[in-house]
Write a protein that holds these residues in place. Structure first.
Motif, PDB file in Angstrom:
ATOM      1  N   HIS A   1      43.739  54.123   1.836  1.00  0.00           N
ATOM      2  CA  HIS A   1      42.858  55.097   2.170  1.00  0.00           C
ATOM      3  C   HIS A   1      41.981  55.557   1.032  1.00  0.00           C
ATOM      4  CE1 HIS A   1      42.871  59.778   2.783  1.00  0.00           C
ATOM      5  NE2 HIS A   1      41.903  59.429   2.738  1.00  0.00           N
ATOM      6  N   ARG A   2      42.381  55.591  -0.250  1.00  0.00           N
ATOM      7  CA  ARG A   2      41.324  56.128  -1.240  1.00  0.00           C
ATOM      8  C   ARG A   2      40.148  55.098  -1.605  1.00  0.00           C
ATOM      9  NH1 ARG A   2      45.331  53.653  -3.692  1.00  0.00           N
ATOM     10  NH2 ARG A   2      45.219  52.231  -5.222  1.00  0.00           N
ATOM     11  N   ASP A   3      40.551  53.844  -1.441  1.00  0.00           N
ATOM     12  CA  ASP A   3      39.380  52.975  -1.559  1.00  0.00           C
ATOM     13  C   ASP A   3      38.635  52.734  -0.490  1.00  0.00           C
ATOM     14  OD1 ASP A   3      40.324  51.933  -4.063  1.00  0.00           O
ATOM     15  OD2 ASP A   3      41.419  50.434  -3.430  1.00  0.00           O
ATOM     16  N   ILE A   4      38.869  53.006   0.702  1.00  0.00           N
ATOM     17  CA  ILE A   4      37.810  53.058   1.840  1.00  0.00           C
ATOM     18  C   ILE A   4      36.979  54.230   1.475  1.00  0.00           C
ATOM     19  CG2 ILE A   4      39.169  54.084   3.776  1.00  0.00           C
ATOM     20  CD1 ILE A   4      37.334  50.831   3.837  1.00  0.00           C
ATOM     21  N   ILE A   5      37.345  55.254   1.331  1.00  0.00           N
ATOM     22  CA  ILE A   5      36.664  56.499   1.197  1.00  0.00           C
ATOM     23  C   ILE A   5      35.821  56.486   0.014  1.00  0.00           C
ATOM     24  CG2 ILE A   5      36.880  59.161   0.751  1.00  0.00           C
ATOM     25  CD1 ILE A   5      37.224  58.405   3.490  1.00  0.00           C
ATOM     26  N   GLU A   6      36.213  56.256  -1.073  1.00  0.00           N
ATOM     27  CA  GLU A   6      35.475  55.948  -2.092  1.00  0.00           C
ATOM     28  C   GLU A   6      34.391  54.797  -2.251  1.00  0.00           C
ATOM     29  OE1 GLU A   6      38.285  56.436  -5.385  1.00  0.00           O
ATOM     30  OE2 GLU A   6      39.050  58.506  -4.763  1.00  0.00           O
ATOM     31  N   ASN A   7      34.812  53.562  -1.939  1.00  0.00           N
ATOM     32  CA  ASN A   7      34.023  52.503  -2.344  1.00  0.00           C
ATOM     33  C   ASN A   7      33.985  51.702  -0.992  1.00  0.00           C
ATOM     34  OD1 ASN A   7      33.469  52.896  -5.007  1.00  0.00           O
ATOM     35  ND2 ASN A   7      35.894  52.721  -5.028  1.00  0.00           N
ATOM     36  N   MET A   8      33.793  52.083   0.215  1.00  0.00           N
ATOM     37  CA  MET A   8      33.633  51.481   1.455  1.00  0.00           C
ATOM     38  C   MET A   8      32.458  50.377   1.272  1.00  0.00           C
ATOM     39  SD  MET A   8      32.776  52.426   5.431  1.00  0.00           S
ATOM     40  CE  MET A   8      34.302  52.886   5.860  1.00  0.00           C
ATOM     41  N   PRO A   9      32.822  49.023   1.554  1.00  0.00           N
ATOM     42  CA  PRO A   9      31.833  48.043   1.564  1.00  0.00           C
ATOM     43  C   PRO A   9      30.446  48.332   2.330  1.00  0.00           C
ATOM     44  CG  PRO A   9      33.910  47.021   1.946  1.00  0.00           C
ATOM     45  CD  PRO A   9      34.154  48.641   2.095  1.00  0.00           C
ATOM     46  N   GLU A  10      29.396  48.085   1.574  1.00  0.00           N
ATOM     47  CA  GLU A  10      28.068  48.419   2.279  1.00  0.00           C
ATOM     48  C   GLU A  10      27.813  47.865   3.698  1.00  0.00           C
ATOM     49  OE1 GLU A  10      25.477  50.317   1.365  1.00  0.00           O
ATOM     50  OE2 GLU A  10      26.766  51.191  -0.100  1.00  0.00           O
ATOM     51  N   PHE A  11      28.333  46.376   3.742  1.00  0.00           N
ATOM     52  CA  PHE A  11      28.264  45.742   5.040  1.00  0.00           C
ATOM     53  C   PHE A  11      29.187  46.251   6.208  1.00  0.00           C
ATOM     54  CE2 PHE A  11      31.472  43.660   2.956  1.00  0.00           C
ATOM     55  CZ  PHE A  11      32.670  43.323   3.988  1.00  0.00           C
ATOM     56  N   ILE A  12      29.836  47.412   6.112  1.00  0.00           N
ATOM     57  CA  ILE A  12      30.530  47.901   7.346  1.00  0.00           C
ATOM     58  C   ILE A  12      30.552  49.390   7.486  1.00  0.00           C
ATOM     59  CG2 ILE A  12      32.295  46.082   7.318  1.00  0.00           C
ATOM     60  CD1 ILE A  12      34.220  48.220   6.208  1.00  0.00           C
ATOM     61  N   LYS A  13      29.617  49.737   6.337  1.00  0.00           N
ATOM     62  CA  LYS A  13      29.550  51.451   6.667  1.00  0.00           C
ATOM     63  C   LYS A  13      28.817  51.918   7.915  1.00  0.00           C
ATOM     64  CE  LYS A  13      29.169  52.723   1.819  1.00  0.00           C
ATOM     65  NZ  LYS A  13      28.349  53.165   0.760  1.00  0.00           N
ATOM     66  N   ASP A  14      27.849  51.292   8.577  1.00  0.00           N
ATOM     67  CA  ASP A  14      27.226  51.586   9.687  1.00  0.00           C
ATOM     68  C   ASP A  14      27.428  50.988  10.720  1.00  0.00           C
ATOM     69  OD1 ASP A  14      26.015  53.863   8.220  1.00  0.00           O
ATOM     70  OD2 ASP A  14      24.540  52.508   7.722  1.00  0.00           O
ATOM     71  N   LYS A  15      28.323  50.002  10.734  1.00  0.00           N
ATOM     72  CA  LYS A  15      28.731  49.318  12.011  1.00  0.00           C
ATOM     73  C   LYS A  15      29.830  50.034  13.082  1.00  0.00           C
ATOM     74  CE  LYS A  15      28.685  44.675  10.109  1.00  0.00           C
ATOM     75  NZ  LYS A  15      28.156  43.796  11.312  1.00  0.00           N
ATOM     76  N   PRO A  16      29.696  49.758  13.934  1.00  0.00           N
ATOM     77  CA  PRO A  16      30.766  50.017  15.007  1.00  0.00           C
ATOM     78  C   PRO A  16      32.080  49.176  14.992  1.00  0.00           C
ATOM     79  CG  PRO A  16      29.229  48.447  16.275  1.00  0.00           C
ATOM     80  CD  PRO A  16      28.638  48.842  14.856  1.00  0.00           C
ATOM     81  N   GLY A  17      33.262  49.946  15.268  1.00  0.00           N
ATOM     82  CA  GLY A  17      34.538  49.293  15.080  1.00  0.00           C
ATOM     83  C   GLY A  17      35.538  50.329  15.509  1.00  0.00           C
ATOM     84  N   ILE A  18      36.881  49.361  15.290  1.00  0.00           N
ATOM     85  CA  ILE A  18      37.914  50.055  16.095  1.00  0.00           C
ATOM     86  C   ILE A  18      38.502  50.047  14.553  1.00  0.00           C
ATOM     87  CG2 ILE A  18      39.992  49.684  17.135  1.00  0.00           C
ATOM     88  CD1 ILE A  18      37.062  47.749  18.284  1.00  0.00           C
ATOM     89  N   TYR A  19      39.630  51.114  14.445  1.00  0.00           N
ATOM     90  CA  TYR A  19      40.473  51.228  13.256  1.00  0.00           C
ATOM     91  C   TYR A  19      41.652  51.850  13.625  1.00  0.00           C
ATOM     92  CZ  TYR A  19      38.589  56.047  13.852  1.00  0.00           C
ATOM     93  OH  TYR A  19      38.706  57.212  14.124  1.00  0.00           O
ATOM     94  N   LEU A  20      42.590  51.430  12.578  1.00  0.00           N
ATOM     95  CA  LEU A  20      44.072  52.055  12.343  1.00  0.00           C
ATOM     96  C   LEU A  20      44.076  52.902  11.083  1.00  0.00           C
ATOM     97  CD1 LEU A  20      45.980  48.840  13.099  1.00  0.00           C
ATOM     98  CD2 LEU A  20      45.000  50.361  14.812  1.00  0.00           C
ATOM     99  N   LEU A  21      44.341  53.988  11.329  1.00  0.00           N
ATOM    100  CA  LEU A  21      45.151  54.762  10.121  1.00  0.00           C
ATOM    101  C   LEU A  21      46.656  55.174  10.078  1.00  0.00           C
ATOM    102  CD1 LEU A  21      42.580  57.886  10.193  1.00  0.00           C
ATOM    103  CD2 LEU A  21      41.955  55.321   9.219  1.00  0.00           C
ATOM    104  N   TYR A  22      47.182  54.722   8.705  1.00  0.00           N
ATOM    105  CA  TYR A  22      48.631  54.717   8.961  1.00  0.00           C
ATOM    106  C   TYR A  22      49.221  55.035   7.693  1.00  0.00           C
ATOM    107  CZ  TYR A  22      48.966  49.737   7.647  1.00  0.00           C
ATOM    108  OH  TYR A  22      48.564  48.572   6.974  1.00  0.00           O
ATOM    109  N   GLY A  23      50.452  55.673   7.637  1.00  0.00           N
ATOM    110  CA  GLY A  23      51.219  55.990   6.586  1.00  0.00           C
ATOM    111  C   GLY A  23      52.645  56.170   6.926  1.00  0.00           C
TER     112      GLY A  23
END
Length: 192
Positions: A29-51
């Motif tokens: 979680h912390r890495d995707i919020i703080e440092n999301m790779p530029e090449f996916i920031k504005d892309k459409p996608g499907i995601y899972l959040l889990y913990g």
């Protein structure tokens, strides 16, 4: 299948398949919020959040977005997503996903996760509406309702069905437990 790890203190796993446009990104979680790779920031996608909660219950939320970065920022400040420890994102390398496509794949994924939970944990829903707080075994779905598949012509769904199948294959390979393959007896069981 190729796996890439981005260095520099970030904990990412980026998985792609040869001759396929599917791209899978796994990150805390912390890495995707703080440092999301530029090449996916504005892309459409499907995601899972889990913990995992302190009591050992694993929680999962399945979503879709036109712009992944802005959606994750919203979830980051959402008190109902406090369980969020890990992220899995699916997008494409060629921008071939449409809004209808990601909604279609999201709906199928939510349905599949609920079928898996029902088969594995003999979940019984005694109410017509899916209850947000029901716990199935040690996994809890945070998706409050079933998603309806978008209305499309059957031929339009073929590339999205292929993407969905690849997505399930990658989740299985990477050991993500929410979408276990169902045996025919699980699918047809009257106990469910």
């Amino acid at each position: 299948m190729k796996t890439f790890c981005i260095l520099g203190g970030l904990n990412y796993r980026i998985i792609s398949m040869a001759n396929r446009s599917i791209l899978m990104v796994m990150s805390p979680h912390r890495d995707i919020i703080e440092n999301m790779p530029e090449f996916i920031k504005d892309k459409p996608g499907i995601y899972l959040l889990y913990g995992e909660e302190e009591n050992g219950v694993m929680r999962i939320y399945i979503g879709e977005a036109d712009g992944l970065k802005s959606r994750f920022n919203t979830h980051h400040h959402d008190p109902t997503k406090e369980f969020w420890e890990n992220t899995v994102i699916f997008t494409t390398t060629d921008n071939s996903l449409t809004k209808t496509g990601i909604q279609y794949i999201e709906a199928k994924l939510i349905k599949r996760s609920k079928e898996t939970l029902q088969a594995l944990y003999k979940y019984e829903d005694d109410d017509e509406e899916f209850k947000h707080e029901k716990i199935q075994g040690k996994i809890k779905s945070e998706n409050r309702k079933d998603q309806n598949l978008p209305t499309t012509a059957e031929f339009e769904n073929e590339p999205y069905d292929e993407f969905y199948d690849l997505l399930l294959e990658l989740l299985n390979i990477m050991g993500i437990p929410f979408f276990e393959p169902l045996s025919e007896s699980d699918k047809d069981s009257d106990e469910i």
